[in-house]
Motif scaffolding. Structure first.
Motif, PDB file in Angstrom:
ATOM      1  N   PHE A  21       0.842  -1.055   0.080  1.00 17.95           N
ATOM      2  CA  PHE A  21      -0.015  -0.041  -0.015  1.00 17.95           C
ATOM      3  C   PHE A  21       0.964   1.250   0.170  1.00 17.95           C
ATOM      4  O   PHE A  21       1.555   1.491   1.047  1.00 17.95           O
ATOM      5  N   PHE A  24       4.223   1.002   2.111  1.00 16.85           N
ATOM      6  CA  PHE A  24       4.131   0.080   3.065  1.00 16.85           C
ATOM      7  C   PHE A  24       3.726  -1.460   2.381  1.00 16.85           C
ATOM      8  O   PHE A  24       3.052  -1.582   1.656  1.00 16.85           O
ATOM      9  N   ALA A  26       2.665  -4.768   2.909  1.00 15.04           N
ATOM     10  CA  ALA A  26       1.857  -5.466   3.886  1.00 15.04           C
ATOM     11  C   ALA A  26       2.081  -6.946   3.896  1.00 15.04           C
ATOM     12  O   ALA A  26       1.849  -7.845   4.964  1.00 15.04           O
ATOM     13  N   PRO A  45       0.154 -12.349  14.296  1.00 17.61           N
ATOM     14  CA  PRO A  45      -0.645 -11.248  15.284  1.00 17.61           C
ATOM     15  C   PRO A  45      -1.432 -10.218  14.449  1.00 17.61           C
ATOM     16  O   PRO A  45      -1.196 -10.371  13.176  1.00 17.61           O
ATOM     17  N   ASN A  46      -2.034  -9.302  15.081  1.00 19.65           N
ATOM     18  CA  ASN A  46      -2.535  -8.270  14.282  1.00 19.65           C
ATOM     19  C   ASN A  46      -1.612  -7.522  13.388  1.00 19.65           C
ATOM     20  O   ASN A  46      -0.396  -7.388  13.649  1.00 19.65           O
ATOM     21  N   GLY A  47      -2.070  -7.312  12.199  1.00 18.77           N
ATOM     22  CA  GLY A  47      -1.233  -6.692  11.010  1.00 18.77           C
ATOM     23  C   GLY A  47      -0.272  -7.482  10.541  1.00 18.77           C
ATOM     24  O   GLY A  47       0.715  -6.997   9.774  1.00 18.77           O
ATOM     25  N   ALA A  48      -0.202  -8.820  10.615  1.00 18.98           N
ATOM     26  CA  ALA A  48       0.801  -9.676   9.946  1.00 18.98           C
ATOM     27  C   ALA A  48       0.446  -9.769   8.575  1.00 18.98           C
ATOM     28  O   ALA A  48       1.355 -10.095   7.679  1.00 18.98           O
ATOM     29  N   GLY A  49      -0.633  -9.410   8.112  1.00 17.72           N
ATOM     30  CA  GLY A  49      -1.003  -9.542   6.706  1.00 17.72           C
ATOM     31  C   GLY A  49      -1.897 -10.567   6.281  1.00 17.72           C
ATOM     32  O   GLY A  49      -2.051 -11.001   5.238  1.00 17.72           O
ATOM     33  N   LYS A  50      -2.534 -11.183   7.325  1.00 19.52           N
ATOM     34  CA  LYS A  50      -3.543 -12.430   6.876  1.00 19.52           C
ATOM     35  C   LYS A  50      -4.599 -11.784   5.991  1.00 19.52           C
ATOM     36  O   LYS A  50      -5.077 -12.482   4.902  1.00 19.52           O
ATOM     37  N   THR A  51      -5.251 -10.644   6.439  1.00 20.65           N
ATOM     38  CA  THR A  51      -6.274 -10.228   5.571  1.00 20.65           C
ATOM     39  C   THR A  51      -6.080  -9.667   4.303  1.00 20.65           C
ATOM     40  O   THR A  51      -6.622 -10.128   3.323  1.00 20.65           O
ATOM     41  N   SER A  52      -4.929  -9.012   4.272  1.00 25.28           N
ATOM     42  CA  SER A  52      -4.470  -8.671   2.870  1.00 25.28           C
ATOM     43  C   SER A  52      -3.940  -9.802   2.037  1.00 25.28           C
ATOM     44  O   SER A  52      -4.615  -9.769   0.846  1.00 25.28           O
ATOM     45  N   GLN A  91     -13.445 -10.637   7.258  1.00 28.15           N
ATOM     46  CA  GLN A  91     -13.234 -10.531   8.842  1.00 28.15           C
ATOM     47  C   GLN A  91     -14.288  -9.510   9.433  1.00 28.15           C
ATOM     48  O   GLN A  91     -14.712  -9.969  10.623  1.00 28.15           O
ATOM     49  N   GLU A 168     -11.034 -15.119  10.381  1.00 27.81           N
ATOM     50  CA  GLU A 168     -11.225 -14.998  11.774  1.00 27.81           C
ATOM     51  C   GLU A 168     -12.876 -15.421  11.838  1.00 27.81           C
ATOM     52  O   GLU A 168     -13.684 -14.592  12.406  1.00 27.81           O
ATOM     53  N   HIS A 200      -6.744 -16.029  15.284  1.00 28.40           N
ATOM     54  CA  HIS A 200      -5.745 -15.800  16.446  1.00 28.40           C
ATOM     55  C   HIS A 200      -5.797 -16.938  17.335  1.00 28.40           C
ATOM     56  O   HIS A 200      -5.046 -16.954  18.472  1.00 28.40           O
TER      57      HIS A 200
ATOM     58  N   SER B 270      -8.753  -1.923  -2.919  1.00 24.16           N
ATOM     59  CA  SER B 270      -7.274  -1.658  -2.784  1.00 24.16           C
ATOM     60  C   SER B 270      -6.451  -2.784  -2.413  1.00 24.16           C
ATOM     61  O   SER B 270      -6.851  -3.466  -1.987  1.00 24.16           O
TER      62      SER B 270
HETATM   63  N1  LIG Z   1      -6.091  -0.487   2.418  1.00 25.00           N
HETATM   64  C1  LIG Z   1      -5.142  -0.249   3.323  1.00 25.00           C
HETATM   65  N2  LIG Z   1      -4.053   0.560   3.057  1.00 25.00           N
HETATM   66  C2  LIG Z   1      -3.290   0.976   3.657  1.00 25.00           C
HETATM   67  N3  LIG Z   1      -2.521   0.006   4.763  1.00 25.00           N
HETATM   68  C3  LIG Z   1      -3.394  -1.189   4.754  1.00 25.00           C
HETATM   69  C4  LIG Z   1      -4.551  -1.490   4.064  1.00 25.00           C
HETATM   70  N4  LIG Z   1      -5.027  -2.596   4.358  1.00 25.00           N
HETATM   71  C5  LIG Z   1      -4.175  -2.924   5.286  1.00 25.00           C
HETATM   72  N5  LIG Z   1      -3.151  -2.282   5.543  1.00 25.00           N
HETATM   73  C6  LIG Z   1      -1.976  -2.402   6.410  1.00 25.00           C
HETATM   74  O1  LIG Z   1      -1.432  -3.635   6.042  1.00 25.00           O
HETATM   75  C7  LIG Z   1      -0.962  -4.422   7.405  1.00 25.00           C
HETATM   76  C8  LIG Z   1      -1.580  -5.742   7.368  1.00 25.00           C
HETATM   77  O2  LIG Z   1      -2.770  -5.574   7.557  1.00 25.00           O
HETATM   78  P1  LIG Z   1      -3.814  -7.086   7.489  1.00 25.00           P
HETATM   79  O3  LIG Z   1      -5.361  -6.403   7.478  1.00 25.00           O
HETATM   80  O4  LIG Z   1      -3.542  -7.802   6.420  1.00 25.00           O
HETATM   81  O5  LIG Z   1      -3.548  -7.701   8.768  1.00 25.00           O
HETATM   82  P2  LIG Z   1      -4.162  -8.973   9.513  1.00 25.00           P
HETATM   83  O6  LIG Z   1      -2.900 -10.094   9.573  1.00 25.00           O
HETATM   84  O7  LIG Z   1      -5.370  -9.319   8.970  1.00 25.00           O
HETATM   85  O8  LIG Z   1      -4.352  -8.172  11.127  1.00 25.00           O
HETATM   86  P3  LIG Z   1      -5.669  -8.542  12.013  1.00 25.00           P
HETATM   87  O9  LIG Z   1      -5.128  -9.700  12.803  1.00 25.00           O
HETATM   88  O10 LIG Z   1      -5.503  -7.218  13.022  1.00 25.00           O
HETATM   89  O11 LIG Z   1      -6.695  -8.583  11.101  1.00 25.00           O
HETATM   90  C9  LIG Z   1      -1.562  -3.576   8.423  1.00 25.00           C
HETATM   91  O12 LIG Z   1      -0.247  -2.760   8.748  1.00 25.00           O
HETATM   92  C10 LIG Z   1      -2.457  -2.634   7.611  1.00 25.00           C
HETATM   93  O13 LIG Z   1      -2.357  -1.488   8.552  1.00 25.00           O
END
Ligand SMILES: Nc1ncnc2c1ncn2[C@@H]1O[C@H](COP(=O)(O)OP(=O)(O)OP(=O)(O)O)[C@@H](O)[C@H]1O
Ligand SMILES: [Mg+2]
Lengths: 315, 270
Positions: A21, A24, A26, A45-52, A91, A168, A200, B270
């Protein structure tokens, strides 16, 4: 990270898959394969990039680097065809709040081009699956959080998908609903449906996943079955020691020495990894280490995560 | 492997026809509105209010106006302007407001984009629905006009498709514009765009009453196209020149849908 050559039955295959992004990153060049019929997990953990990662697989977010194939197709060109064969549980619930529970099934199914006759049959089954039969004609808004979650999960199955992505899935469910959902997921697996889940919850990953990857800061740090991962990174048993004072913990740490194979220091406790809890207990007694509480348990994926990243998952 | 190979091998069902996919979203809106049908009735009451208040009341005071080289009763003249304006208002307000909520708050399109539908299907589906609803309102408006004796030609029947086109044009542009709105406060910008058009599109006076410079500007504004089209048809003053207005409105549809599709893609994928 993926062991051996390309698996012939890989429904999802990622090579150097990347999502940035802006500046950054992800998801930072991950490799993995999801095989037909298995339950595959993303743990981190949170922010690891799973959802992405999940969003790239479900063809709602374009990758910015690397290769990805889903159901042997290319998300860049065959998005609609791929999406017609997968079920997505995001999620955050995104039910259609302008419609009733029943219409949520029917209308969603129509997006896949399914005939109403087929949809009525499936919707009835899925209402039961979600245990919402008595809420059939209610609007979605007033449902409880857990009911909405169950409805979102059931709705994702309306197109009888080959591959279901669950981000999740059990967050917000009570323990009973959680176990019921696990049962339902086993049921899907028995029918040959391939599942990808993020979670998690360590117990959930251990219970459900045939194989999983541990993600941290956009990277995959290891991959395997829960049992393999535990075997590879930690000892079978863990003793948790809590002390009244930080100074006592400090003192215990310096004298514990050879009592355990490895010691992890957390803010509020020590974790002693050992193959023989009895022997460790004796060794602690010899060194007159007397903690406030002492808990012996089997090692879990939580410990694997700690060993791999130096952090606990709750952090 | 290509999609076609997989279909041929019976591995996957044939995909939805991409040209018809958008109808699924239109269908969803129909299902949603079946429950809220009383709202649709308001669309029938509105034309009575419009025509009674402005047309009949003011018409008695003003008398005739010169249009297309002949004298036309003021209420007949203004009713066609109202018809076009109602088509615009219906399209803009219903479409932008509902679309904005679904886009930013209800996450409806996030859910839909996880199905085979694409951003373009979302835009087309919403425009088509706006158009269906608009047809219903405009038909009610036209019938009311005919009952009040405010139509002068059978060409007035063709004003119905004309209003549908006006609705599609403003719904498309409204959709594109709504993707730029960030909060409910931004809806003031919508009013800011609509109100001057309502007041200055030859809605209330013939174009000849405006200063020349202003008249030239008005000729290029979107609502003027609709007003000119409706007025010509309800009075029977039909000519080939009307096709220019049709082309203008069609271009609005094309641009609006294209921009809206790209914006939806950018915002949600995105
Ligand atoms: N649309 C976006 N624009 C900018 N940054 C993003 C976007 N979506 C996710 N991110 C960033 O990418 C990183 C990974 O996010 P992601 O949602 O994939 O994490 P996650 O592993 O699913 O976390 P969680 O357990 O909290 O759901 C985070 O730092 C988040 O801030
Ligand atoms: Mg997430």
């Amino acid at each position: 990270m993926v062991d051996g050559p390309l698996h012939p039955d890989a429904l999802v295959r990622a090579r150097g898959l990347t999502k940035a992004f802006g500046d950054f990153v992800a998801v930072d060049g991950v490799d993995f394969e999801v095989r037909r019929g298995e339950v595959f997990g993303f743990l981190g953990p949170n922010g690891a990039g799973k959802t992405s990662t999940m969003r790239m697989i479900s063809c709602v977010s374009p990758s910015t680097g690397g290769e990805l194939s889903v159901l042997h197709l290319d998300p860049r060109t065959d998005g609609p065809a791929i999406r017609s064969r997968i079920g997505v549980v995001p999620q955050e619930d995104n039910l259609d709040t302008e419609l009733s529970v029943w219409d949520n099934f029917i209308v969603y199914g129509r997006y896949f081009g399914l005939p109403r006759r087929v949809l009525r049959e499936r919707a009835q089954e899925l209402l039961e699956f979600a245990r919402l039969t008595d809420r059939r004609d209610d609007r979605v808004d007033p449902l409880s959080g857990g009911m909405k979650r169950r409805l979102t999960i059931a709705r994702a199955l309306i197109n009888d998908p080959d591959l279901v992505l669950l981000d999740e899935p059990t967050t917000g469910l009570d323990p009973q609903a959680r176990h019921l959902l696990w049962d339902r997921l086993y049921g899907l697996k028995r029918r040959g449906v391939t599942l990808i889940i993020t979670t998690h919850y360590m117990d959930e990953a251990e219970q459900l996943c045939d194989r999983l990857v541990v993600m941290d800061q956009g990277r995959i740090v290891d991959e395997g079955s829960p049992r393999e991962l535990i075997h590879r990174h930690v000892t079978p048993e863990v003793i948790e020691l809590r002390f009244a004072e930080p100074a006592e913990q400090e003192a215990a740490l310096s004298s514990a020495g050879e009592a355990a194979e490895r010691i992890e220091v957390l803010a509020d406790r020590l974790l002693l990894y050992t193959r023989d809890a009895e022997a460790t207990h004796r060794a602690l007694a010899e060194r007159s280490i007397e903690p406030l509480t002492e808990l012996t348990r089997r090692a879990s994926l939580e410990d694997v995560f700690l060993a791999l990243t130096g952090r606990t998952l709750e952090e | 492997m290509s999609v076609q190979d997989l279909v041929d091998h019976g591995r996957i069902a044939p995909p939805l026809d991409p040209r018809k996919r958008f109808l699924r979203l239109t269908e969803r809106n129909v299902v949603g509105y079946v429950r809220a049908w009383p709202i649709l009735l308001t669309g029938v009451v509105e034309p009575f209010l419009y025509l009674l208040s402005i047309g009949i009341g003011v018409g008695a005071l003003v008398g005739d106006v010169t249009y297309a080289g002949r004298q036309v009763p003021y209420e007949t003249f203004v009713a066609s302007g109202m018809l076009a304006t109602a088509a615009m208002n219906g399209a803009v307000f219903d479409t932008t407001f509902n679309f904005f909520i679904r886009l930013r708050y209800a996450k409806l399109y996030d859910a839909i984009l996880a199905t085979p539908l694409e951003p373009r299907d979302v835009a087309l589906g919403e425009v088509t629905w706006a158009l269906m609803r608009g047809t219903f309102y405009s038909a009610a408006f036209l019938v009311t006009m005919a009952l009040f004796g405010l139509t002068e030609s059978w060409w007035a029947v063709a004003a119905l498709p004309a209003t549908v086109l006006i609705g599609a044009a403003f719904a498309s542009i409204g959709l594109a514009g709504a993707t730029y709105l960030r909060s409910f406060l931004d809806f003031d910008f919508v009013n800011l765009a609509i109100t001057p058009m309502f007041l200055f599109s030859a809605t209330f006076f013939p174009l000849s009453q405006y200063p020349d410079a202003l008249a030239t500007v008005i000729r290029f504004t979107p609502l003027y196209q609709g007003v000119a089209l409706c007025r010509a048809l309800t009075t029977g003053e039909v000519g080939v020149g009307l096709l220019v207005h049709v082309a203008y409105l069609l271009a609005m549809v094309a641009v609006g849908v294209a921009v809206a599709s790209r914006r939806i893609d950018g915002l949600l994928r995105s």
